[in-house]
Write an enzyme that holds these catalytic residues in place. Structure first.
Site, mmCIF file in Angstrom:
data_model
loop_
_atom_site.group_PDB
_atom_site.id
_atom_site.type_symbol
_atom_site.label_atom_id
_atom_site.label_comp_id
_atom_site.label_asym_id
_atom_site.label_seq_id
_atom_site.Cartn_x
_atom_site.Cartn_y
_atom_site.Cartn_z
ATOM 1 N N GLU A 57 35.631 104.964 55.666
ATOM 2 C CA GLU A 57 36.905 104.682 54.997
ATOM 3 C C GLU A 57 38.035 105.475 55.652
ATOM 4 O OE1 GLU A 57 39.928 103.406 53.069
ATOM 5 O OE2 GLU A 57 37.982 102.496 52.615
ATOM 6 N N GLN A 105 40.108 96.803 42.897
ATOM 7 C CA GLN A 105 40.263 95.389 42.576
ATOM 8 C C GLN A 105 41.056 95.204 41.290
ATOM 9 O OE1 GLN A 105 39.682 93.049 44.546
ATOM 10 N NE2 GLN A 105 37.999 93.598 45.906
ATOM 11 N N CYS A 147 53.607 83.573 41.547
ATOM 12 C CA CYS A 147 52.613 82.539 41.259
ATOM 13 C C CYS A 147 52.873 81.298 42.102
ATOM 14 C CB CYS A 147 52.641 82.157 39.774
ATOM 15 S SG CYS A 147 52.049 83.451 38.667
ATOM 16 N N ASP A 204 34.296 95.255 53.839
ATOM 17 C CA ASP A 204 35.315 94.783 52.891
ATOM 18 C C ASP A 204 36.687 95.162 53.442
ATOM 19 O OD1 ASP A 204 36.784 93.954 50.740
ATOM 20 O OD2 ASP A 204 35.922 95.358 49.300
ATOM 21 N N CYS A 237 39.507 89.042 51.468
ATOM 22 C CA CYS A 237 40.595 88.585 50.599
ATOM 23 C C CYS A 237 41.505 87.606 51.338
ATOM 24 C CB CYS A 237 41.399 89.773 50.070
ATOM 25 S SG CYS A 237 42.137 90.813 51.350
ATOM 26 N N TYR A 295 34.814 100.148 55.162
ATOM 27 C CA TYR A 295 35.979 99.976 54.285
ATOM 28 C C TYR A 295 35.509 100.158 52.836
ATOM 29 C CZ TYR A 295 37.195 97.353 58.555
ATOM 30 O OH TYR A 295 37.359 96.958 59.859
ATOM 31 N N CYS A 321 55.440 79.973 32.740
ATOM 32 C CA CYS A 321 56.447 81.023 32.905
ATOM 33 C C CYS A 321 57.827 80.459 33.200
ATOM 34 C CB CYS A 321 56.012 81.975 34.023
ATOM 35 S SG CYS A 321 57.128 83.368 34.263
ATOM 36 N N CYS A 351 55.982 88.020 32.281
ATOM 37 C CA CYS A 351 54.959 87.794 33.295
ATOM 38 C C CYS A 351 53.641 87.608 32.577
ATOM 39 C CB CYS A 351 54.871 88.959 34.288
ATOM 40 S SG CYS A 351 53.681 88.649 35.625
#
Length: 411
Positions: free
Chosen positions: A299, A249, A82, A342, A369, A278, A73, A157
């Site tokens: 949730e 996701q 990135c 999660d 994550c 979650y 890029c 991108c």
């Protein structure tokens, strides 16, 4: 800043979480340098100094590593989207696996953590079904620069799916007061949904000459500007309703791989009760519910709960508690066999984690994550009587430092 601080040679030794690598300054302090690789010698300029460490800007790679390649890029190194385009994909996977192990060792206190090889993304480019942009003061689309809130306008991108890359350059935005971010999401049939996230209660005028749903999200609520306020996403052949405000996701193929992995490690049968904390729109619950006796979702997001109710409507063995995990779990009168958690990037609140341990599920699957908060919470779970059986990283975010991880813990 004196000349010595402006022009320092650093031997780069190891990757760290966050996309940087670590080296040592002449005075022994650690220095964190972006866009470098282990084994490289780099010329850097210090941009932040603390008593025990410093951060630097890369000026020049004096001795490149064999794994260094030219980034794809034109905006790489300026745009903050990135972090690893300067190395091949195999090396990116090795770095991410090393970082996960390091976090579990240093923060989690786990000796020889059982970390499997990183599951690679089928596509290293053009894999994102969702992309989030910021807007410059003159209405141009861009990303925030590395370590700043300054918006860098972009003309290309390589992370969004190809259909999204055909759409976003067509968006012509006037400078709009209050618009903080725009999100573009792609559905299962290549339909697209644009969300304008704003602090201004008044919705802007909106029109496009191609098919696009759009919503305005503000403290006043949600206003549909065009089309629908949701998309249909497909995972392993199953369709999910996902509203504009709901999380999903961003890498569809890897979401499928994660679902398959979870189903593979859990011993599910018609006598089991599973707690899905979650639970979001029901990504995991939808595949777990038909295999067990009772599925309980927790949730906080109202939109995700609405989607969950639609996505799990066919099942009679599903319950949903709406609220924060730290508020719901302490009052939950249930004995789950399995808990699937999660949480967001910040990990589990201490009250939620303590309540989970008190519920004493025999098996916990922790989807994370953020390897740092995963390691912190694993340490607490191990202290609560659990054993870390396996850790499997999934690369949902090629070219970036982000990594998804699924940890299996048992009593």
């Amino acid at each position: 800043m004196n000349e010595k601080q402006d022009n320092i040679l650093v031997e780069v030794t190891a990757p760290v979480y966050g996309g940087e690598c670590i080296g040592r300054l002449p005075d022994g302090r650690a220095v964190f340098v972006p866009y470098t690789l282990p084994g490289e010698q780099a010329r850097v300029e210090l941009v932040e100094e603390k008593r025990g460490f410093a951060r630097a800007r890369l000026l020049e790679v004096v001795r490149p590593a064999a794994e260094r390649i030219a980034p794809r890029c034109a905006h790489y190194g300026v745009c903050g989207g990135c972090h690893y385009q300067h190395t091949d994909y195999a090396t990116q996977l090795k770095i991410k696996g090393r970082v996960v192990r390091d976090q579990l060792e240093r923060i989690g206190g786990v000796t020889n953590p059982p970390v499997a090889e990183v599951v690679p993304s089928p596509a290293a480019w053009n894999y994102r079904n969702t992309i989030q942009f910021h807007i410059t003061s003159d209405g141009k689309i861009g990303y925030q620069g590395w370590g700043t809130h300054r918006v860098v306008p972009i003309s290309e991108c390589h992370l969004p799916e190809e259909t999204l890359n055909q759409i976003w350059p067509q968006l012509e935005l006037e400078p709009l007061p209050g618009i903080e971010r725009i999100e573009l999401r792609l559905g299962a049939e290549d339909e697209a949904l644009l969300a304008l996230e704003s602090s201004d209660l008044a919705a802007p005028e909106f029109s496009v000459d191609f098919s696009l749903s759009a919503v305005h999200l503000s403290p006043a609520g949600k206003l549909i500007l065009a089309g629908d306020d949701y998309l249909l996403m497909k995972i392993n052949g199953r369709v999910f309703k996902v509203s504009a405000e709901s999380f999903f996701q961003v890498n569809t193929a890897q979401a499928e791989a994660m679902v398959n992995h979870v189903l593979g490690v859990l011993q599910l049968d018609e006598n089991k009760t599973v707690l899905d904390v979650y639970c979001g729109v029901g990504l995991f619950s939808a595949f777990i519910a038909p295999r067990i006796k009772r599925c309980i979702g927790v949730e906080l997001s109202e939109s995700a709960c609405d989607d969950y109710a639609v996505n799990l409507d066919e099942f009679n063995n599903v319950e949903l508690y709406i609220g924060a995990a730290e508020e719901i779990l302490p009052g939950l009168n249930v004995q789950p066999d399995i808990a699937l958690v999660d949480p967001p990037r910040a990990g589990m609140e201490r009250a939620a984690l303590d309540a989970l341990i008190h519920l004493q599920p025999r098996t916990i699957v922790y989807v994370s994550c953020d390897p740092a908060t995963l390691a912190r919470d694993v340490k607490r779970l191990v202290a609560g009587g659990y054993h870390l059986e396996q850790v499997t990283p999934f690369d949902l975010f090629p070219q970036t430092y982000h990594v998804e991880t699924i940890a299996l813990l048992k009593k």
